[in-house]
Design an enzyme around this catalytic site. Structure first.
Site, PDB file in Angstrom:
ATOM      1  N   ASP A 122       0.859  -1.191   0.000  1.00 33.44           N
ATOM      2  CA  ASP A 122       0.000   0.000   0.000  1.00 33.44           C
ATOM      3  C   ASP A 122       0.891   1.236   0.000  1.00 33.44           C
ATOM      4  OD1 ASP A 122      -2.805   1.084   0.230  1.00 33.44           O
ATOM      5  OD2 ASP A 122      -1.883   2.069   1.960  1.00 33.44           O
ATOM      6  N   HIS A 176      -4.351  10.957   5.440  1.00 38.50           N
ATOM      7  CA  HIS A 176      -3.259  10.163   6.019  1.00 38.50           C
ATOM      8  C   HIS A 176      -2.537  10.835   7.186  1.00 38.50           C
ATOM      9  CE1 HIS A 176      -0.722  12.790   3.599  1.00 38.50           C
ATOM     10  NE2 HIS A 176      -1.129  12.252   2.462  1.00 38.50           N
ATOM     11  N   HIS A 221      -5.339   6.772   7.415  1.00 39.87           N
ATOM     12  CA  HIS A 221      -4.712   5.821   6.509  1.00 39.87           C
ATOM     13  C   HIS A 221      -3.208   5.777   6.772  1.00 39.87           C
ATOM     14  CE1 HIS A 221      -8.021   5.624   3.226  1.00 39.87           C
ATOM     15  NE2 HIS A 221      -8.543   5.945   4.393  1.00 39.87           N
ATOM     16  N   ASP A 276      -6.342  18.015   1.325  1.00 36.92           N
ATOM     17  CA  ASP A 276      -7.284  16.894   1.413  1.00 36.92           C
ATOM     18  C   ASP A 276      -6.559  15.577   1.656  1.00 36.92           C
ATOM     19  OD1 ASP A 276      -9.407  18.582   0.989  1.00 36.92           O
ATOM     20  OD2 ASP A 276      -9.571  18.151  -1.157  1.00 36.92           O
TER      21      ASP A 276
END
Length: 245
Positions: A7, A57, A152, A52
């Site tokens: 990821d 994250h 995230h 954003d």
């Protein structure tokens, strides 16, 4: 079988507009079991992140200021994924950013180094058509604990993806369940020879056969003789008459 669950996090959504990779996380599995090996790096993208993206994250420009450039970790990443099946959720997004970084350095694309690339988003859409199939939705549907995922993160998300993948693909290799230590279970792949089992054969009784024939006859009648599971009766053969002498 060696798999790497991968990821990334990025400065924004559009690699074509110059957005860059800022974090990469990889977790290794062999024969569907974690090996304990992982790769995790933050990367200085040499450009600011979109507000954003930071809200998603939580990785700020100040945090990334002293992190290495991608070129410092590129060869380590290539070695980690070498000849492995790389499993990514929404693979086109992550691969696009990784390949752009490799291209800047004159290095091979991810697909040229990995043994294969598997997109779990495509897999999820086949399994759950018409439903939400982002990682959070899959964790909820497949009962994978993602309570620590407030923001995230590449390594955390790679670990969640590995759990989601195992649950989505459970049973693909074998229908045999093998007990594990600790009372758990896993799917054994070819560990049991089914030919050793003496399976009983249960024959239908006369009453069951008659009931079955009656049910078939009712279906045939309702379809006006259009059923196809029984062959048409063989026409009787008529012997030709002997010619008169």
């Amino acid at each position: 079988m060696r798999q790497v669950f991968l990821d990334t996090e990025t400065t924004g959504l559009k690699v074509a507009d110059g957005d860059r990779l800022i974090e990469i996380g990889c977790i290794e599995m062999v024969d569907r079991r974690p090996t304990g090996r992982h790769l995790h790096h933050y990367v200085n993208p040499q450009r600011p992140s979109h507000p954003d993206a930071v809200r998603v994250h939580g990785i700020t420009d100040d945090f990334l200021a002293d992190k290495p450039l991608f070129e410092a970790i590129a060869h380590e990443l290539l070695a980690f994924v070498h000849e492995a099946e790389v499993v990514i959720h929404n693979a086109a997004f992550d691969v696009g950013f990784i390949d752009a970084e490799f291209e800047r350095l004159g290095l091979p694309r991810l697909a040229d180094q990995a043994g294969a690339i598997t997109d779990t988003l495509a897999l999820a859409r086949d399994l759950f058509p018409g439903k939400q199939n982002n990682l959070d939705a899959l964790c909820k549907r497949l009962e994978v604990d993602n309570s620590q995922r407030e923001l995230h993160g590449a390594l955390l998300d790679a670990g969640l993806l590995a759990e989601v993948y195992l649950r989505m693909t459970r049973g693909q290799k074998s229908l045999v369940i093998e007990a594990e230590e600790g009372g758990g279970s896993r799917l054994a792949e070819g560990s049991v020879d089914l030919r050793s089992f003496d399976l009983p054969v249960l024959c239908a009784s006369h009453e069951e056969e008659a009931a079955h024939e009656a049910a078939l006859a009712d279906i045939d009648k309702a379809s006006k003789g259009k059923t196809v599971w029984r062959p048409a009766p063989t026409p009787a053969v008529v012997e030709p008459a002997l010619a008169a002498v």
